[in-house]
Design a protein around this motif. Structure first.
Motif, mmCIF file in Angstrom:
data_model
loop_
_atom_site.group_PDB
_atom_site.id
_atom_site.type_symbol
_atom_site.label_atom_id
_atom_site.label_comp_id
_atom_site.label_asym_id
_atom_site.label_seq_id
_atom_site.Cartn_x
_atom_site.Cartn_y
_atom_site.Cartn_z
ATOM 1 N N ALA A 118 0.865 -1.179 0.000
ATOM 2 C CA ALA A 118 0.000 0.000 0.000
ATOM 3 C C ALA A 118 0.900 1.227 0.000
ATOM 4 O O ALA A 118 1.890 1.277 0.726
ATOM 5 N N GLN A 119 0.590 2.187 -0.826
ATOM 6 C CA GLN A 119 1.422 3.378 -0.924
ATOM 7 C C GLN A 119 1.263 4.269 0.289
ATOM 8 O O GLN A 119 0.182 4.421 0.838
ATOM 9 N N SER A 120 2.367 4.852 0.671
ATOM 10 C CA SER A 120 2.393 5.770 1.794
ATOM 11 C C SER A 120 3.212 6.980 1.380
ATOM 12 O O SER A 120 4.144 6.862 0.584
ATOM 13 N N ALA A 121 2.900 8.124 1.944
ATOM 14 C CA ALA A 121 3.653 9.342 1.626
ATOM 15 C C ALA A 121 5.108 9.211 2.044
ATOM 16 O O ALA A 121 5.982 9.867 1.489
ATOM 17 N N ASP A 122 5.400 8.352 3.003
ATOM 18 C CA ASP A 122 6.765 8.165 3.481
ATOM 19 C C ASP A 122 7.602 7.285 2.564
ATOM 20 O O ASP A 122 8.819 7.200 2.728
ATOM 21 N N ASP A 123 6.974 6.591 1.590
ATOM 22 C CA ASP A 123 7.688 5.647 0.738
ATOM 23 C C ASP A 123 8.569 6.313 -0.303
ATOM 24 O O ASP A 123 9.424 5.665 -0.881
ATOM 25 N N GLY A 124 8.372 7.586 -0.579
ATOM 26 C CA GLY A 124 9.134 8.236 -1.643
ATOM 27 C C GLY A 124 8.803 7.585 -2.970
ATOM 28 O O GLY A 124 7.645 7.449 -3.339
ATOM 29 N N THR A 125 9.848 7.145 -3.679
ATOM 30 C CA THR A 125 9.631 6.500 -4.974
ATOM 31 C C THR A 125 9.744 4.991 -4.881
ATOM 32 O O THR A 125 9.697 4.313 -5.887
ATOM 33 N N HIS A 126 9.894 4.436 -3.693
ATOM 34 C CA HIS A 126 10.070 2.999 -3.540
ATOM 35 C C HIS A 126 8.751 2.308 -3.237
ATOM 36 O O HIS A 126 7.854 2.875 -2.632
ATOM 37 N N GLY A 127 8.658 1.046 -3.663
ATOM 38 C CA GLY A 127 7.524 0.224 -3.300
ATOM 39 C C GLY A 127 6.307 0.356 -4.186
ATOM 40 O O GLY A 127 5.252 -0.173 -3.864
ATOM 41 N N ARG A 128 6.424 1.034 -5.309
ATOM 42 C CA ARG A 128 5.248 1.239 -6.156
ATOM 43 C C ARG A 128 5.244 0.385 -7.411
ATOM 44 O O ARG A 128 4.252 0.335 -8.118
ATOM 45 N N GLY A 129 6.335 -0.293 -7.693
ATOM 46 C CA GLY A 129 6.454 -1.060 -8.932
ATOM 47 C C GLY A 129 5.394 -2.124 -9.097
ATOM 48 O O GLY A 129 4.739 -2.222 -10.132
ATOM 49 N N MET A 130 5.186 -2.926 -8.074
ATOM 50 C CA MET A 130 4.207 -3.994 -8.186
ATOM 51 C C MET A 130 2.779 -3.458 -8.178
ATOM 52 O O MET A 130 1.883 -4.054 -8.769
ATOM 53 N N VAL A 131 2.571 -2.304 -7.550
ATOM 54 C CA VAL A 131 1.250 -1.666 -7.598
ATOM 55 C C VAL A 131 0.962 -1.245 -9.045
ATOM 56 O O VAL A 131 -0.159 -1.422 -9.535
ATOM 57 N N LEU A 132 1.963 -0.710 -9.732
ATOM 58 C CA LEU A 132 1.788 -0.356 -11.149
ATOM 59 C C LEU A 132 1.473 -1.588 -11.983
ATOM 60 O O LEU A 132 0.577 -1.560 -12.831
ATOM 61 N N VAL A 133 2.223 -2.658 -11.761
ATOM 62 C CA VAL A 133 1.973 -3.891 -12.509
ATOM 63 C C VAL A 133 0.555 -4.373 -12.251
ATOM 64 O O VAL A 133 -0.192 -4.688 -13.191
ATOM 65 N N GLN A 134 0.153 -4.406 -11.004
ATOM 66 C CA GLN A 134 -1.188 -4.855 -10.639
ATOM 67 C C GLN A 134 -2.259 -3.968 -11.276
ATOM 68 O O GLN A 134 -3.293 -4.450 -11.722
ATOM 69 N N SER A 135 -2.009 -2.680 -11.344
ATOM 70 C CA SER A 135 -2.997 -1.726 -11.855
ATOM 71 C C SER A 135 -3.098 -1.695 -13.373
ATOM 72 O O SER A 135 -4.190 -1.520 -13.912
ATOM 73 N N LEU A 136 -1.975 -1.844 -14.072
ATOM 74 C CA LEU A 136 -1.947 -1.605 -15.504
ATOM 75 C C LEU A 136 -1.946 -2.857 -16.377
ATOM 76 O O LEU A 136 -2.328 -2.796 -17.541
ATOM 77 N N ALA A 137 -1.486 -3.983 -15.842
ATOM 78 C CA ALA A 137 -1.429 -5.214 -16.641
ATOM 79 C C ALA A 137 -2.817 -5.834 -16.766
ATOM 80 O O ALA A 137 -3.654 -5.700 -15.872
ATOM 81 N N ASP A 138 -3.054 -6.512 -17.867
ATOM 82 C CA ASP A 138 -4.303 -7.254 -18.041
ATOM 83 C C ASP A 138 -4.300 -8.494 -17.151
ATOM 84 O O ASP A 138 -5.342 -8.924 -16.680
ATOM 85 N N ALA A 139 -3.130 -9.074 -16.950
ATOM 86 C CA ALA A 139 -2.951 -10.217 -16.056
ATOM 87 C C ALA A 139 -1.511 -10.179 -15.569
ATOM 88 O O ALA A 139 -0.634 -9.653 -16.262
ATOM 89 N N TRP A 140 -1.265 -10.712 -14.378
ATOM 90 C CA TRP A 140 0.098 -10.792 -13.866
ATOM 91 C C TRP A 140 0.158 -11.879 -12.802
ATOM 92 O O TRP A 140 -0.880 -12.339 -12.315
#
Length: 163
Positions: A118-140
């Motif tokens: 889950a994204q947090s304001a404290d994460d900066g630019t880290h920890g969002r890669g798999m959220v992007l994959v989950q959000s944008l891919a048709d399947a993963w």
């Protein structure tokens, strides 16, 4: 350092090839090779990220509706970066364009699975890669191997869903 490829020959670390996988037929029933990119990624070699994006862009030059190849590049960058940053080993990228769309898989040699955080304001630019994959891919998904795992995604060529 070299490792044995599945076919028996060595693959140079950092090497790449545009191999083909046979997964479809032409009108006469003959096998037609599907365009494929296969690249060995060296341990912690972050130069592989932009190089992989360029190679994928070339593979997808005539693929999909506008915006699909850019999404594929972004998601591939995330998987490659995760494999290089969060493991202390090599990885192998395979991207295949087939009749159903694009499948990208990054295999590494560490069993630890990536987390969708889950994204947090404290994460900066880290920890969002798999959220992007989950959000944008048709399947993963994540598939365990005897040594390590493969993280993969699929995109259809059409906008917003599988072709």
């Amino acid at each position: 350092m070299k490792r044995q490829a599945r076919g028996g020959g060595p693959i140079a670390i950092g090497g790449s090839s545009a191999e083909t996988a046979e997964d479809r037929t032409d009108g006469d029933g003959d096998r037609v090779p599907a365009p494929q990119l296969r690249r060995r990624l060296g341990r912690a070699d972050l130069r592989a990220v932009p190089e992989t994006r360029r190679a994928l862009r070339e593979l997808l030059r005539h693929w999909g509706k506008p915006g699909r190849s850019e999404i594929a590049e972004l998601l591939t960058s995330e998987l490659v970066t995760n494999a290089l940053v969060h493991t202390d080993d090599d990885a192998v990228l395979t991207a295949t364009v087939g009749p159903g769309g694009l499948r990208v898989e990054v295999r590494d040699f560490v069993a630890r699975r990536p987390r969708v955080c889950a994204q947090s304001a404290d994460d900066g630019t880290h920890g969002r890669g798999m959220v992007l994959v989950q959000s944008l891919a048709d399947a993963w998904g994540i598939r365990a191997h005897g040594v390590g795992k493969a993280v993969w995604f699929e995109l259809g060529a059409g906008a917003g869903g599988a072709a």
